[in-house]
Motif scaffolding. Structure first.
Motif, short mmCIF file in Angstrom:
data_model
loop_
_atom_site.label_atom_id
_atom_site.label_comp_id
_atom_site.label_asym_id
_atom_site.label_seq_id
_atom_site.Cartn_x
_atom_site.Cartn_y
_atom_site.Cartn_z
N ARG A 99 0.87 -1.18 0.00
CA ARG A 99 0.00 0.00 0.00
C ARG A 99 0.90 1.23 0.00
O ARG A 99 1.75 1.40 0.87
N SER A 106 -3.90 7.04 -0.87
CA SER A 106 -3.27 5.71 -0.86
C SER A 106 -3.72 4.91 -2.06
O SER A 106 -4.84 5.10 -2.57
N VAL A 107 -2.86 4.02 -2.49
CA VAL A 107 -3.16 3.16 -3.63
C VAL A 107 -2.46 1.82 -3.40
O VAL A 107 -1.39 1.76 -2.80
N TYR A 108 -3.09 0.75 -3.86
CA TYR A 108 -2.53 -0.59 -3.71
C TYR A 108 -1.79 -1.00 -4.97
O TYR A 108 -2.11 -0.56 -6.08
N ILE A 135 0.76 -0.68 -10.07
CA ILE A 135 -0.44 -0.14 -9.43
C ILE A 135 -1.63 -0.10 -10.40
O ILE A 135 -2.65 0.51 -10.12
N VAL A 146 -2.04 9.39 -8.64
CA VAL A 146 -2.28 8.74 -7.33
C VAL A 146 -1.01 8.51 -6.52
O VAL A 146 -1.09 8.15 -5.35
#
Length: 339
Positions: A99, A106-108, A135, A146
């Motif tokens: 993460r 936030s981005v995974y 991502i 992001v």
């Protein structure tokens, strides 16, 4: 304490990016502290007044930060390049979910590697020096919406109980020590002397937080609470196991960062024996803690250490015994109560 540890292991806080976990801990302990402050290194310091009076001041320290990664570049295809923050064997990070947290939210993502079906024999044997994070972005412009260079990335692992009294999660090193200190504050565990509970920053990258806090607070002595290497796993025998999960709290005499106070080491061993608390010592000098910074602060600060044995440190999922955690808590409480 179980709920506190599970909560803290769900929060991200890579070295240098501890604000989120610091806010979580502050909410846990502020109502129970006689004084609370944050310093310019980002340490959270909570004071508990002592019962014995006098000028002696103690410091109890556990670091908030965890190992992780930092974004170093974004390529034209939208992939993020990551470098480790702290000591990570990159073999444990391949094909993992991370993460990324930054000003854009936030981005995974998933760390990538060449598929086994097409990787050559030499490539399979190599550990990459840098990670690539996918991502799901189509290109650089989409990725930059992001994420940004300088953002931090953490492992994503759901904490949970398993087996016979065991717990697995990311960042047990050292959210365990933080949970013990929070529990001591929340239960109003008595302290013989004025005691500063320091939730420190940047231990995994050199201990700058503890260095600043110990210099500013100038304690008479200090206690470091940690998670330490337990290598009692398949294929490891003898002293190379270092210490063993389920065999009690680890009382420190020396590690690669510091030699601990012989007097305080003997005191902890005596308190444990007198009160039936299971303890062990390391069979091999390994690892390091904030004691390395604290012992050389100002004119030198005597330091003690209590740790829980933790398997698979600095990995996406570590493992600890709840019984060992309780032993750490009980011994720390006895240390604080005794003059």
């Amino acid at each position: 304490m179980k709920t506190l540890l599970k909560t803290l292991c769900s929060v991200d806080g890579v070295s240098g990016d501890e604000a989120h976990v610091r806010g979580c801990i502050r909410a846990m302990v502020e109502p129970f502290a006689d004084e609370i402050r944050e310093d310019r290194q980002g340490n959270l310091c909570a004071l508990r007044r002592g019962t014995a009076g006098g000028e002696k001041v103690r410091m109890v320290c556990a670091h908030m930060d965890e190992v992780g990664f930092i974004v170093t570049s974004i390529d034209d295809k939208g992939y993020l390049s990551l470098s480790p923050v702290g000591g990570i064997d990159l073999r444990v990070a391949l094909g993992r979910q991370l993460r990324v947290r930054g000003e854009k939210g936030s981005v995974y993502g998933v760390t990538g590697l060449t598929p086994v079906h097409i990787a050559g024999d030499d490539e399979k044997k190599k550990t990459p020096k840098q990670l690539c994070l996918d991502i799901g972005a189509a290109d650089r412009a989409e990725a930059e919406q992001v994420a940004a260079v300088g953002d931090f990335a953490s492992f994503v692992t759901a904490p949970g109980d398993f087996g016979e009294g065991m717990f697995k999660a990311k960042a047990i090193d050292d959210r365990l020590g933080c949970a013990v200190m929070a529990e001591l504050l929340r239960t109003k565990a008595p302290c013989a002397y004025d005691t500063w509970f320091v939730f420190s920053t940047r231990e995994e990258v050199g201990g700058a937080g503890a260095k600043a806090a110990s210099f500013a607070l100038d304690p008479s002595e200090a206690l470091v609470l940690e998670g330490t290497t337990a290598a009692d796993v398949a294929g490891v025998e003898g002293e190379k196991r270092v210490c063993c999960a389920g065999k009690g709290a680890v009382v420190s005499y020396m590690d690669r960062s510091a030699i601990y106070s012989p007097e305080l080491f003997a005191k902890l061993k005596r308190l444990a024996a007198e009160n039936g608390i299971p303890v062990q010592t390391k069979m091999l000098v390994a690892g390091g803690t904030d004691a390395g910074s604290i012992t050389v602060s100002r004119g030198g600060i005597p330091c003690a250490g209590i740790s829980a044995p933790v398997r698979y440190l600095h990995a996406p999922a570590s493992v600890v015994s709840w019984a060992d955690c309780e032993a750490v808590l009980k011994l720390a409480a006895l240390y604080l109560r005794n003059e």
